[in-house]
Design an enzyme around this catalytic site. Structure first.
Site, PDB file in Angstrom:
ATOM      1  N   ASP A   1       0.000  49.501   8.160  1.00  0.00           N
ATOM      2  CA  ASP A   1       0.460  49.882   9.499  1.00  0.00           C
ATOM      3  C   ASP A   1      -0.618  49.593  10.546  1.00  0.00           C
ATOM      4  OD1 ASP A   1       2.266  50.821  11.332  1.00  0.00           O
ATOM      5  OD2 ASP A   1       2.011  52.941  10.836  1.00  0.00           O
TER       6      ASP A   1
ATOM      7  N   HIS B   1       0.669  40.702  13.049  1.00  0.00           N
ATOM      8  CA  HIS B   1       1.297  40.476  11.737  1.00  0.00           C
ATOM      9  C   HIS B   1       0.646  39.281  11.046  1.00  0.00           C
ATOM     10  CE1 HIS B   1       4.090  43.492  12.907  1.00  0.00           C
ATOM     11  NE2 HIS B   1       4.846  42.735  13.696  1.00  0.00           N
TER      12      HIS B   1
ATOM     13  N   LEU C   1      -2.758  40.437 -12.277  1.00  0.00           N
ATOM     14  CA  LEU C   1      -2.292  41.397 -11.262  1.00  0.00           C
ATOM     15  C   LEU C   1      -0.837  41.102 -10.915  1.00  0.00           C
ATOM     16  CD1 LEU C   1      -2.938  43.484  -8.872  1.00  0.00           C
ATOM     17  CD2 LEU C   1      -3.372  41.461  -7.476  1.00  0.00           C
TER      18      LEU C   1
HETATM   19  C1  IPE Z   1       6.190  51.706   8.081  1.00  0.00           C
HETATM   20  O1  IPE Z   1       5.603  51.446   9.315  1.00  0.00           O
HETATM   21  C2  IPE Z   1       6.826  50.466   7.526  1.00  0.00           C
HETATM   22  C3  IPE Z   1       5.892  49.419   7.101  1.00  0.00           C
HETATM   23  C4  IPE Z   1       4.603  49.516   7.086  1.00  0.00           C
HETATM   24  C5  IPE Z   1       6.511  48.212   6.634  1.00  0.00           C
HETATM   25  P1  IPE Z   1       6.365  51.733  10.694  1.00  0.00           P
HETATM   26  O2  IPE Z   1       5.435  51.371  11.760  1.00  0.00           O
HETATM   27  O3  IPE Z   1       7.692  51.091  10.670  1.00  0.00           O
HETATM   28  O4  IPE Z   1       6.577  53.328  10.590  1.00  0.00           O
HETATM   29  P2  IPE Z   1       6.798  54.412  11.737  1.00  0.00           P
HETATM   30  O5  IPE Z   1       7.935  53.929  12.588  1.00  0.00           O
HETATM   31  O6  IPE Z   1       5.535  54.521  12.506  1.00  0.00           O
HETATM   32  O7  IPE Z   1       7.099  55.680  10.986  1.00  0.00           O
HETATM   33  C1  IPE Z   2       2.994  47.338  10.452  1.00  0.00           C
HETATM   34  O1  IPE Z   2       2.489  47.261  11.738  1.00  0.00           O
HETATM   35  C2  IPE Z   2       3.873  46.153  10.089  1.00  0.00           C
HETATM   36  C3  IPE Z   2       5.314  46.467  10.052  1.00  0.00           C
HETATM   37  C4  IPE Z   2       5.840  47.661  10.127  1.00  0.00           C
HETATM   38  C5  IPE Z   2       6.222  45.338   9.936  1.00  0.00           C
HETATM   39  P1  IPE Z   2       3.352  47.728  13.005  1.00  0.00           P
HETATM   40  O2  IPE Z   2       4.111  46.561  13.518  1.00  0.00           O
HETATM   41  O3  IPE Z   2       4.158  48.932  12.676  1.00  0.00           O
HETATM   42  O4  IPE Z   2       2.180  48.092  14.021  1.00  0.00           O
HETATM   43  P2  IPE Z   2       2.124  49.330  14.984  1.00  0.00           P
HETATM   44  O5  IPE Z   2       2.321  50.567  14.155  1.00  0.00           O
HETATM   45  O6  IPE Z   2       3.213  49.149  15.984  1.00  0.00           O
HETATM   46  O7  IPE Z   2       0.762  49.263  15.586  1.00  0.00           O
HETATM   47 MG    MG Z   3       3.763  50.933  12.756  1.00  0.00          MG
END
Ligand code: IPE
Ligand code: IPE
Ligand code: MG
Length: 229
Positions: A16, A33, A127
Site C-alpha cells: 500500500d 505503481h 520460491l
Molecule cells: C488494499 O489497499 C488493496 C491492495 C493493496 C491491493 P487499498 O488502498 O485498496 O485499501 P484501502 O482502501 O486503503 O482500505
Molecule cells: C497500493 O497503493 C496499490 C493498489 C491498491 C493497487 P495505492 O494505490 O492504494 O496507494 P495509496 O494508498 O493511494 O497511497
Molecule cells: Mg491504498
C-alpha cells in the site's frame, strides 16, 4: 546480508502507498505503481536468499475495480508488461509464479500472459510467488461456500483459492494503514502482523529484513499455553 533468526514459510504483503509515493513527488499516481514493481522484485530476491518458500502480494482487490478507469487500465498494463519482463529472472531463480483471484474479471490478454507464466514457471522449486489479483477475502469464502454446497461437501478449506498453500505466518502492510481491507480473512486466522509506515515503492530489502527480524521476536502460541507438554 545476514539472515534473520527465524524464517517464516509464507510471508504475505499488502502493498500500500503507491499513490501517496507518487503524489509526494508531484507525479501521477500510476508512477507509484510502476515503481512498486521494483519493490516486488527486490523482496522476491530477498525471499530466495533468505529461504522463504511462499511470498504472496496483494496487488489488486475486488474493490479496486471501483477506481478511475485510467488508473485501472494502466495498472493492468503494468501487470502484463512486468509478467513478460520477469520471466527470465523467475526461471533463473527457481521462482514459481501463480495468480489467485477472480480471473473472470481480467482481460483475455492478461489471462493469456498469466497462463503462459504459470505454465513456464511451474517447475520453480525455490520460491512460490503468488499475486492476488482481483481478490477479496469475502469473495474467496463465498465462491468456496458455493462450490462446497454444490458438491455436498463439508470442509471449506479445499475450496478456497489458496488450497494447498500454507496460511501466511506473517502479513506485512506498508504505508501506515492498519487494516486488512478484505484480504485473506480466513487464512489470516493466526498470522503475525507487521505494520510499517514506509510507502510500498520505498520498501526494499532492508525494510523486508527488518520486518522478518520483528517476526523472529514474536511468540506464537496458537491458543495454547507456552511450552505446555
Ligand atoms: C488494499 O489497499 C488493496 C491492495 C493493496 C491491493 P487499498 O488502498 O485498496 O485499501 P484501502 O482502501 O486503503 O482500505
Ligand atoms: C497500493 O497503493 C496499490 C493498489 C491498491 C493497487 P495505492 O494505490 O492504494 O496507494 P495509496 O494508498 O493511494 O497511497
Ligand atoms: Mg491504498
Amino acid at each position: 546480508m545476514e539472515r534473520p533468526a527465524k524464517i517464516p514459510t509464507h510471508v504475505s504483503i499488502i502493498m500500500d502507498g503507491n499513490g501517496r509515493w507518487a503524489q509526494n513527488r508531484g507525479l501521477e499516481r500510476v508512477r507509484g505503481h510502476a515503481e512498486g514493481v521494483e519493490s516486488v522484485r527486490a523482496v522476491t530476491e530477498a525471499c530466495v536468499e533468505f529461504g522463504v518458500k511462499y511470498l504472496s502480494v496483494f496487488a489488486f482487490s475486488e474493490e479496486n475495480w471501483g477506481r478511475p478507469e485510467t488508473e485501472v487500465d494502466t495498472l493492468m498494463k503494468i501487470m502484463a508488461s512486468s509478467m513478460k519482463n520477469e520471466y527470465g529472472t523467475f526461471i533463473k531463480n527457481g521462482v514459481r509464479f501463480r495468480v489467485l483471484g477472480n480471473r473472470a474479471r481480467l482481460s483475455d490478454g492478461l489471462n493469456k500472459a498469466i497462463d503462459f507464466l504459470e505454465d513456464a514457471t511451474a517447475g520453480g522449486e525455490n520460491l512460490t510467488l503468488i499475486l492476488f489479483l482481483s481478490y477479496s477475502g469475502k469473495w474467496d469464502i463465498q465462491q468456496a461456500a458455493d462450490r462446497m454446497a454444490e458438491e455436498g461437501a463439508h470442509d471449506l478449506e479445499p475450496y478456497l483459492v489458496t488450497a494447498g498453500i500454507p496460511d501466511p505466518d506473517l502479513i506485512i502492510r506498508t504505508s501506515g494503514e492498519k487494516r486488512l481491507s478484505n484480504y485473506l480473512l480466513w487464512q489470516a486466522a493466526y498470522s503475525e502482523f507487521v505494520f510499517v509506515d514506509t510507502l510500498w515503492p520505498d520498501f526494499r530489502k532492508d525494510s523486508f529484513r527488518a520486518a522478518l527480524q520483528e517476526y523472529a521476536s514474536r511468540d506464537r502460541r496458537f491458543g495454547k499455553v507456552k511450552d505446555s507438554k
